[in-house]
Design a protein around this motif. Sequence first.
Motif, PDB file in Angstrom:
ATOM      1  N   GLU A   1       0.825  -1.208   0.000  1.00 39.53           N
ATOM      2  CA  GLU A   1       0.000   0.000   0.000  1.00 39.53           C
ATOM      3  C   GLU A   1       0.862   1.262   0.000  1.00 39.53           C
ATOM      4  O   GLU A   1       0.607   2.210  -0.754  1.00 39.53           O
ATOM      5  CB  GLU A   1      -0.923  -0.003   1.210  1.00 39.53           C
ATOM      6  CG  GLU A   1      -1.919   1.161   1.214  1.00 39.53           C
ATOM      7  CD  GLU A   1      -2.875   1.099   2.388  1.00 39.53           C
ATOM      8  OE1 GLU A   1      -3.581   2.093   2.612  1.00 39.53           O
ATOM      9  OE2 GLU A   1      -2.905   0.058   3.074  1.00 39.53           O
ATOM     10  N   LEU A   2       1.911   1.260   0.826  1.00 36.52           N
ATOM     11  CA  LEU A   2       2.815   2.400   0.897  1.00 36.52           C
ATOM     12  C   LEU A   2       3.561   2.591  -0.418  1.00 36.52           C
ATOM     13  O   LEU A   2       3.653   3.710  -0.942  1.00 36.52           O
ATOM     14  CB  LEU A   2       3.814   2.198   2.048  1.00 36.52           C
ATOM     15  CG  LEU A   2       4.936   3.230   2.188  1.00 36.52           C
ATOM     16  CD1 LEU A   2       4.361   4.610   2.478  1.00 36.52           C
ATOM     17  CD2 LEU A   2       5.902   2.799   3.288  1.00 36.52           C
ATOM     18  N   VAL A   3       4.080   1.506  -0.964  1.00 34.36           N
ATOM     19  CA  VAL A   3       4.865   1.579  -2.205  1.00 34.36           C
ATOM     20  C   VAL A   3       3.988   2.026  -3.377  1.00 34.36           C
ATOM     21  O   VAL A   3       4.372   2.900  -4.162  1.00 34.36           O
ATOM     22  CB  VAL A   3       5.515   0.214  -2.506  1.00 34.36           C
ATOM     23  CG1 VAL A   3       6.239   0.257  -3.854  1.00 34.36           C
ATOM     24  CG2 VAL A   3       6.493  -0.165  -1.402  1.00 34.36           C
ATOM     25  N   VAL A   4       2.795   1.461  -3.500  1.00 29.85           N
ATOM     26  CA  VAL A   4       1.894   1.798  -4.614  1.00 29.85           C
ATOM     27  C   VAL A   4       1.445   3.252  -4.530  1.00 29.85           C
ATOM     28  O   VAL A   4       1.466   3.987  -5.531  1.00 29.85           O
ATOM     29  CB  VAL A   4       0.672   0.848  -4.630  1.00 29.85           C
ATOM     30  CG1 VAL A   4      -0.378   1.348  -5.622  1.00 29.85           C
ATOM     31  CG2 VAL A   4       1.105  -0.563  -4.996  1.00 29.85           C
ATOM     32  N   SER A   5       1.030   3.717  -3.339  1.00 30.57           N
ATOM     33  CA  SER A   5       0.549   5.095  -3.206  1.00 30.57           C
ATOM     34  C   SER A   5       1.657   6.094  -3.515  1.00 30.57           C
ATOM     35  O   SER A   5       1.425   7.126  -4.173  1.00 30.57           O
ATOM     36  CB  SER A   5       0.006   5.333  -1.795  1.00 30.57           C
ATOM     37  OG  SER A   5       1.021   5.194  -0.823  1.00 30.57           O
ATOM     38  N   THR A   6       2.879   5.799  -3.074  1.00 35.92           N
ATOM     39  CA  THR A   6       4.005   6.701  -3.354  1.00 35.92           C
ATOM     40  C   THR A   6       4.345   6.712  -4.837  1.00 35.92           C
ATOM     41  O   THR A   6       4.593   7.764  -5.420  1.00 35.92           O
ATOM     42  CB  THR A   6       5.239   6.269  -2.534  1.00 35.92           C
ATOM     43  OG1 THR A   6       4.901   6.233  -1.146  1.00 35.92           O
ATOM     44  CG2 THR A   6       6.384   7.237  -2.745  1.00 35.92           C
TER      45      THR A   6
END
Length: 325
Positions: free
Chosen positions: A131-136
């Motif tokens: 989730e963190l990697v995709v949103s960034t």
Amino acid sequence: MKKVKYYYDSENLAYRKIKPKKGRKLGVIAMFLLASALFGFICFVILINTPYFETPKDRLQAREIENMKINYSILNKKMDQVDEVLESVAARDNNLYRVYFNSSPIPNEQRKAGFGGVNRYKNLEGYDNSELVVSTTKRVDIISKELVIQSKSLDEILKLAKEKEKLLGAIPAIQPVKNENLKQMASGFGYRSDPFTKIRKFHAGMDFSAKTGTPIYATGDGVVERADNTASGYGNHIVIRHGFGYETLYAHLSKYKVKRGEKVKRGDVIGYVGSTGRSEAPHLHYEVHKNGEIVNPLNFYYGNISAAEFAAISKLANQENQSLD
């Protein structure tokens, strides 16, 4: 040496050896193996789920994951700053630059639009921190797209600015004869008395009375369309094509200083006052044409005269007197 066990046989009044049963022995062995396996499994589970039993490799991976989270957090804060700068640039672009150059603003939805179609981030899914990697990654992509749109917009503004500069240079914005060289502003634009027939007719320009040989200046940037005496009544005359629909005509010259096809800048000397052609006295007859229509040259004198001088010229130009041609 293995101990031998005996039991007392009361019937025969004697001690006899105890013989172990084979099934019992196998059962004991099986129970031991099962207990050992169960104990090993419990230890394995505890080892996996208890941080006190982390291996050096586990600790290294945990530190790397924490560092990654910190770096992503720093990256997101920097992207927040980039977003603020981009929003400020976009606001100036839409509300200042594009307004000045009469260009349509770019909608905010277009600037911040994502990417439709296939899932561009499928390869980043399925991990603990997906989730963190995709949103960034999505934010980076959107900011990259905003930068491309803003870059293209500024390229367009630069092109419009260059065109605006050309337009401002092309407008015939100065007097063709300097005030200190004028005897008087002899006749203006509109209906005037013809000096030869005395009939009231339309005068398509302005007459500047000056001594023969007085310098005449190009009133805007352009290209000399003609420098000859073939047009009836004008004598030696020059026509400059400025672009953007503007043309200027300078008539009754004593001589030329430019030739056909030559590029000129506003303020360049192009010829000298004379009285050639249909002329009653030395003067310059000056005309301005816009998109093929004759317009009043008085409307364009703002580049080299003061407000008081403009008011004086305007008063003289509006008098319905006799023209010099």
